[in-house]
Structures are given as structure tokens and as C-alpha cells.
Design a protein around this motif. Sequence first.
Motif, short mmCIF file in Angstrom:
data_model
loop_
_atom_site.label_atom_id
_atom_site.label_comp_id
_atom_site.label_asym_id
_atom_site.label_seq_id
_atom_site.Cartn_x
_atom_site.Cartn_y
_atom_site.Cartn_z
N ASN A 176 0.87 -1.11 0.11
CA ASN A 176 0.03 -0.12 0.04
C ASN A 176 0.81 1.20 -0.04
OD1 ASN A 176 0.93 -0.48 2.57
ND2 ASN A 176 -0.92 0.59 3.41
N TYR A 177 2.33 1.14 0.58
CA TYR A 177 2.92 2.04 0.57
C TYR A 177 4.29 1.82 0.11
CZ TYR A 177 0.21 5.69 3.08
OH TYR A 177 -0.63 6.79 3.22
N PRO A 178 4.43 1.22 -1.10
CA PRO A 178 5.53 0.51 -1.84
C PRO A 178 6.85 1.26 -1.85
CG PRO A 178 4.16 0.69 -3.62
CD PRO A 178 3.43 1.25 -2.28
N ARG A 307 -5.04 1.15 4.11
CA ARG A 307 -3.89 1.65 5.24
C ARG A 307 -3.83 0.85 6.61
NH1 ARG A 307 -5.93 6.45 6.57
NH2 ARG A 307 -4.41 7.38 7.37
N CYS A 308 -2.69 0.74 7.02
CA CYS A 308 -2.62 0.08 8.29
C CYS A 308 -3.31 1.08 9.45
CB CYS A 308 -1.29 -0.41 8.81
SG CYS A 308 -0.09 1.18 8.69
N THR A 309 -3.22 2.18 9.22
CA THR A 309 -3.73 3.33 10.06
C THR A 309 -5.14 3.56 9.70
OG1 THR A 309 -2.85 4.99 8.63
CG2 THR A 309 -1.67 4.60 10.68
N GLN A 465 -3.57 8.21 11.54
CA GLN A 465 -2.53 8.61 10.53
C GLN A 465 -1.39 8.31 10.93
OE1 GLN A 465 -3.19 12.61 8.81
NE2 GLN A 465 -1.55 13.20 10.02
N ARG A 466 -0.27 7.94 10.08
CA ARG A 466 0.97 7.97 10.54
C ARG A 466 1.88 9.13 10.78
NH1 ARG A 466 6.06 4.18 8.05
NH2 ARG A 466 7.72 5.58 8.85
N GLY A 467 1.60 9.85 9.85
CA GLY A 467 2.32 11.30 9.56
C GLY A 467 2.04 12.41 10.62
O1 G3H Z 1 -0.30 1.50 6.09
C1 G3H Z 1 -0.08 2.22 6.96
C2 G3H Z 1 0.80 3.66 6.72
O2 G3H Z 1 1.81 3.80 7.57
C3 G3H Z 1 -0.32 4.55 6.91
O3 G3H Z 1 0.42 5.79 6.87
O4 G3H Z 1 -1.35 7.06 7.98
O5 G3H Z 1 0.36 8.12 6.64
O6 G3H Z 1 -1.52 6.73 5.58
P1 G3H Z 1 -0.74 6.90 6.77
#
Ligand code: G3H
Length: 529
Positions: A176-178, A307-309, A465-467
Amino acid sequence: MLKLPEIPEAVRLKAPIHQREYLVGGELRTWDGEVSEVYSTLSDTQPYVPTLLGSIPTMGEPEALDALDAALQAFGKGKGEWPTMKVRDRIGCMENFVRRMETQRETVVNLLMWEIGKSRADSEKEFDRTIEYIYDTIAEYKDLDRASAKFTKHDGVYAHIRRGPLGVVLCLGPYNYPLNETFALLIPAIIMGNTTVFKPAKHGVLLITPLLEAFRDSFPKGVVNILFGRGRAVATPIMQTGKVDVLALIGNSKSANALQDQHPKSNRLRLVLGLEAKNPGIILPDADLDLTVQECLTGTLAFNGQRCTALKILYVHEAVREAFLERFVKEVDQLPFGNPWDSGVKLTPLPEADKPDYIQELIDDALAKGARILNPRGGERCENFIWPAVLYPVTKDMRVYQEEQFGPVIPVVSFTDMDQPLDDMAESNYGQQVSLFGRDAYTLAPLIDALVNLVCRVNLNSACQRGPDVYPFTGRKDSAQSTLSVHDALRSFSIRTFVAFKDNALNNETVEALLEAKRSNFVSTEYLL
Ligand code: G3H
């Protein structure tokens, strides 16, 4: 039935990419063995046929062990050029790399759209965010190095403490974030002086190929080795040697556990893992509904929920259930669906060919156990997409409650007692983040105090979110091991190691001579500007 959008001529790929080169020991070797075709689920043919994007080598144990050997030689039992190099020079190599990478923006963004169906805006963001991550990592490493350019003294013993590399890192990223998530592992691992073997994700693999030459030219041979093939075929034999020092993986806990179990020396192996999650959104009676609906839309459905988040379950207080759901389902059904390059698009085809069927199974299971689809378009299908279904009421016996859907389906639970979501989270195998929607300080305070002990980030009136990437990204239980952020990743991929000496004339004279000779890259008080 959803209508497949037409693909404009301008964005069609000129020719398939038949990748035959891979990077081992500083050279691009040519593969003449078996290959696997790479398809995109984006297509506008009638009847539907996935688009052939190219092919990649299907490598196996011999190539995997060659790559490992190259990484081991580059580490050179600690004597290698890279792990002993001056920090200033390692940073120079990374700067060369990032400058070369920047020139590939258009090609990589285009492949991100074709390979994983990510919208143009999000694909560009993924590329730019990765570049920024590399520059921030360089700046952070300089800070770290400056803080280490000194001696401390306690109880008559001097110490010169720095962070040193761990050895060989096996690096595996998610589809998903390759680019971003893989590089968020690879870049800090490299810059700290480790040597690496890296296998791109199952989707989003061709987009790495325009960067192979930059990797080859920017780092000493064997520092970065890039393989293609199935994880099981290449990662398993590498782990079985027991020579890997760090397994860095963003993906699924089952794959992480299976790989860890292959390593015969568990105390040697460090783990840097970002794994699955089932982040809840908890909506309290006094939540601002306009804002909550928007944040829940982004939280559940950005990149189709892959997204994992992502918010993977919504707990809505009974007092606002009707009002929230009425607005929410309307907004879900109005989201623009199209191909990644279509302007303003939010929902896009799914890159995994079997994903729509899997989501359908979750929906059917929930319906059979008493849930309803609240939005008229929920479950509408075409070959490469299924419209997000908002499912209510969801109960614990349903698969959509238990499994991380990683796709477009939104389970909703209602509650009256605040202990219910808290108890469910405590019982869950996951513990990454939560979103909490409400505003009364007296209600929020005890909830926040409990939630921070169940997950690692409580997002107030905001989607998970991750960021920004400078903040810690981690989780409890099956959701993560180690912490990633620009700052933390440098620590996760290194260990404190130091030179100590008793304060006496002989030692002081020796260390002064060492500093003056400037021959040690470790014993150095050079201040990096
Ligand atoms: O798949 C998980 C990602 O770390 C999510 O990152 O929250 O910036 O989309 P993101």
C-alpha cells in the motif's frame, strides 16, 4: 454494476517493462531464469482483462544467498568500508542518492498509479513525502552525530559513546506504500552503517526499478542488494542462515512471525516491524458531527481503506447514531470513483485481484448474522472494485469485526456504556491508534488516560494517520515492534557502542594522540555542520 472508467491515451504505458536486472554486490546482474508477469487491475477493456505492465525475475535460494553474502561482505565483520566510514561521507552518499531519486519522480508516480491504483495526488504525496523523509533523516543524523562528538566522565572513567550499526538488515515493505514505507525502513538502516538486502512488495515492484542505478552508483558495493521474487522463496533461505541481524518488515504479523521462526539465533535477531491494526473511531454524544463525518470518511476510506492506520471499525454512541449515520452514508455514496489519474478521484480500483471477493465474503457473513447495509450503493461491484458498504449493527461474531479488512467496508457498532469500546480494545490483538470524537473535557480526560495505555496514538477529533513522519509510529501487541519516526528509526537500526578508559596519564595521552591523528572515524570530536 459500477461502470469502468475509460483510460485516456495519454496515460497508457508506452511499453511493458520486462525487468531482468537485479542489484547484488554493486553490479546490475542480468537474470535469465523464470519470470512472473506483473498486471494492473486498471483496465477498460470489454470484457474486463487486467493490463499487463511487464514482468520481474522469479528468484530463489541461490540468488537470495548471493545477495546475503554480498551484504555480509560489505559489512566485512565490522571492518567494511561502509560501517567504518565517516558519518560525513555516509551522508554524502545518501545525498547523491536522493538527488538521483528526485529525477525519477514522474516515472515512479506513474508506476504507483498503475501498479497499486493510488490516486495521482496521493502517489505524488507518497513520492514527495519519501524525499522529505530522506532529507529529514540526514538532518537528524547530523544532530545525533553532533551530540556524540564528545567525551563524558563518571567515577574516573571516560566514555566516548556513539550509535553503531547492527549488521545485515533484511528489508521487506508493504504494497500500500511500496515506496514510502519501504524506504522508511531502508534509508535509516543504510545511513546508520548497516548493509541491506531488500525485496520490493508484491504489488508496487516495477516502480523500484528506475532507482536501481542510483542505488548502485551512490553506495559502496554490497551495501544495498535488491532481489525480486516471492517472499517465501527469497526471504526464508536468508533467515535460515541465522546471519541476519535485523528483520525490518512492514506488513502482516503472520509473515513476520513465520520469518522470525526461521532464524535459528533469536537473540541475534532484532525486529523492526509495522504490522496490522484495527483502529477504532469512537464517536461521543457531543462530537461535532460535520467534522466527525469528514474525518471518518478520510479515516475509513483514504486509499480505499488500504492503510494500516485506517479506521477499521466505528463505535457510535447511541445518542448520535442516527444523526451521524444518516450524514455519513450519504457522503460515502457521493465519493468520486475513477482511475487514479482522474481529477478529484477518491475511490479507485483495488490492486489485489481477489480483494473484491474477499470484501464480499465479509459483507455476506455480516448480513447472514444480522447486519444491514445502510448505504444504497454499498456492495455495488465491478471486476476490480466493490463500493464501500456501511454495515450496522456489527457484532463480535462477524468476520468483519474480527479481521483487518484492509479495504472498502465499514463496520459500525453502537454503544451506550463507554467501557464497551475500551473493553473491546483491551481484548483485541491490536493496539496501534484510536480516533476519539467529542469535546467535553470531563468526559475526554479519563478516556484519554485509559486509551493511551491501550494504543500508541490517540487522535482527538482527527482521523488516525502515521504522519507527520517526525512523530513516533508504533503499536502494541500484534501491531508493531520498535518505533519508527525520523528520529526513532535511526535508533531502531543502531546500537549504542562506546570506547571507555580510566582517567590516567597513559590513557589521556593515547586518546589525545588518537584524536590528533584523525585516523579513527569512531573516536572523533569533529563537529558536523
Ligand atoms: O499502512 C500504513 C501506513 O503507515 C499509513 O500511513 O497514515 O500516512 O497513511 P498514513
